[in-house]
Motif scaffolding. Structure first.
Motif, PDB file in Angstrom:
ATOM      1  N   GLU A  25       0.863  -1.179   0.000  1.00 30.15           N
ATOM      2  CA  GLU A  25       0.000   0.000   0.000  1.00 30.15           C
ATOM      3  C   GLU A  25       0.893   1.220   0.000  1.00 30.15           C
ATOM      4  O   GLU A  25       1.865   1.287   0.753  1.00 30.15           O
ATOM      5  CB  GLU A  25      -0.871  -0.011   1.253  1.00 30.15           C
ATOM      6  N   CYS A  27       0.856   5.777  -0.848  1.00 32.44           N
ATOM      7  CA  CYS A  27       0.075   6.985  -1.068  1.00 32.44           C
ATOM      8  C   CYS A  27       0.694   7.716  -2.257  1.00 32.44           C
ATOM      9  O   CYS A  27       1.865   8.097  -2.218  1.00 32.44           O
ATOM     10  CB  CYS A  27       0.091   7.867   0.178  1.00 32.44           C
ATOM     11  N   ALA A  31      -3.621   9.820  -2.757  1.00 30.83           N
ATOM     12  CA  ALA A  31      -4.560   8.704  -2.859  1.00 30.83           C
ATOM     13  C   ALA A  31      -3.884   7.386  -2.464  1.00 30.83           C
ATOM     14  O   ALA A  31      -2.739   7.144  -2.840  1.00 30.83           O
ATOM     15  CB  ALA A  31      -5.103   8.598  -4.275  1.00 30.83           C
ATOM     16  N   LYS A  33      -3.073   3.672  -2.889  1.00 25.94           N
ATOM     17  CA  LYS A  33      -3.001   2.757  -4.024  1.00 25.94           C
ATOM     18  C   LYS A  33      -2.377   1.440  -3.574  1.00 25.94           C
ATOM     19  O   LYS A  33      -1.570   1.397  -2.641  1.00 25.94           O
ATOM     20  CB  LYS A  33      -2.166   3.347  -5.168  1.00 25.94           C
ATOM     21  N   LEU A 118     -10.898  -3.747  -4.747  1.00 28.13           N
ATOM     22  CA  LEU A 118     -10.155  -2.493  -4.620  1.00 28.13           C
ATOM     23  C   LEU A 118     -10.373  -1.573  -5.823  1.00 28.13           C
ATOM     24  O   LEU A 118     -10.203  -0.354  -5.713  1.00 28.13           O
ATOM     25  CB  LEU A 118      -8.662  -2.766  -4.425  1.00 28.13           C
ATOM     26  N   ASN A 120     -10.438   0.989  -8.427  1.00 27.95           N
ATOM     27  CA  ASN A 120      -9.568   2.102  -8.800  1.00 27.95           C
ATOM     28  C   ASN A 120      -8.438   2.354  -7.813  1.00 27.95           C
ATOM     29  O   ASN A 120      -7.578   3.200  -8.083  1.00 27.95           O
ATOM     30  CB  ASN A 120     -10.390   3.382  -8.974  1.00 27.95           C
ATOM     31  N   GLN A 121      -8.455   1.655  -6.694  1.00 28.91           N
ATOM     32  CA  GLN A 121      -7.334   1.809  -5.753  1.00 28.91           C
ATOM     33  C   GLN A 121      -6.125   0.992  -6.188  1.00 28.91           C
ATOM     34  O   GLN A 121      -5.044   1.147  -5.622  1.00 28.91           O
ATOM     35  CB  GLN A 121      -7.743   1.405  -4.339  1.00 28.91           C
ATOM     36  N   ARG A 123      -2.989   0.325  -8.384  1.00 30.31           N
ATOM     37  CA  ARG A 123      -2.066   1.291  -9.013  1.00 30.31           C
ATOM     38  C   ARG A 123      -2.254   1.362 -10.520  1.00 30.31           C
ATOM     39  O   ARG A 123      -2.152   2.420 -11.120  1.00 30.31           O
ATOM     40  CB  ARG A 123      -0.621   0.912  -8.645  1.00 30.31           C
TER      41      ARG A 123
END
Length: 157
Positions: A25, A27, A31, A33, A118, A120-121, A123
């Motif tokens: 994970e 940022c 956002a 990602k 997830l 659009n989270q 990458r």
């Protein structure tokens, strides 16, 4: 004469254990990602060495890629493109990972449904695509197998 096309060369690794995948994970531009351990090829290293280095930097795990899942070409924007070499590692037991790279905020072991959720989270679309390709290649009922690392010739590097 048109400007020469120069995509970024990146590496990533699908790390799988008992139905779960290790994702990092981070940022990016404010956002959250999720991605596989991944990064750019650096000078004076092979593609395989780059992948092993990125795994150590982003997870703290000293693992060696076992096979090649695929080579992907991806355009993130009109002026930003990548050629991504995605490798895989199959672990018998989940390992505790501690990132060395400050850009990584957490490590997660997630199943396919969690990763798909997830959306659009992720990458990039390549995160899910490479996991799906890994699973297809791992399916005992499917004739394809993971591509051996010997396909990548580093004898002249």
């Amino acid at each position: 004469m048109t400007e020469r096309y120069k995509p970024n060369t990146t590496v990533a690794c699908v790390i799988h254990c008992q139905g779960k995948f290790l994702l990092v994970e981070e940022c990016i531009n404010g956002a959250v990602k999720f991605n596989q351990p991944a990064g750019h090829l650096e000078a004076n290293e092979s593609i395989i060495e780059a992948c092993a280095r990125e795994i150590v930097e982003e997870t703290g795990l000293e693992l060696t890629p076992q096979a090649l899942v695929g080579i992907y070409q991806f355009r993130a924007a009109a002026d930003l493109a990548f050629v991504r070499y995605t490798f895989c590692i199959e672990l018998a037991k989940q390992q505790h990972a501690t990132p060395r790279d400050n850009a990584i905020t957490a490590i997660h072991w997630l199943n396919l449904a969690d990763i798909t959720a997830l959306g659009n989270q992720l990458r990039s679309p390549l995160v899910l695509k490479s996991i799906e390709d890994f699973l297809q290649q791992s399916d005992k009922n499917h004739p394809a197998q993971h591509t051996p690392l010997s396909l990548l010739n580093v004898d002249y590097f």
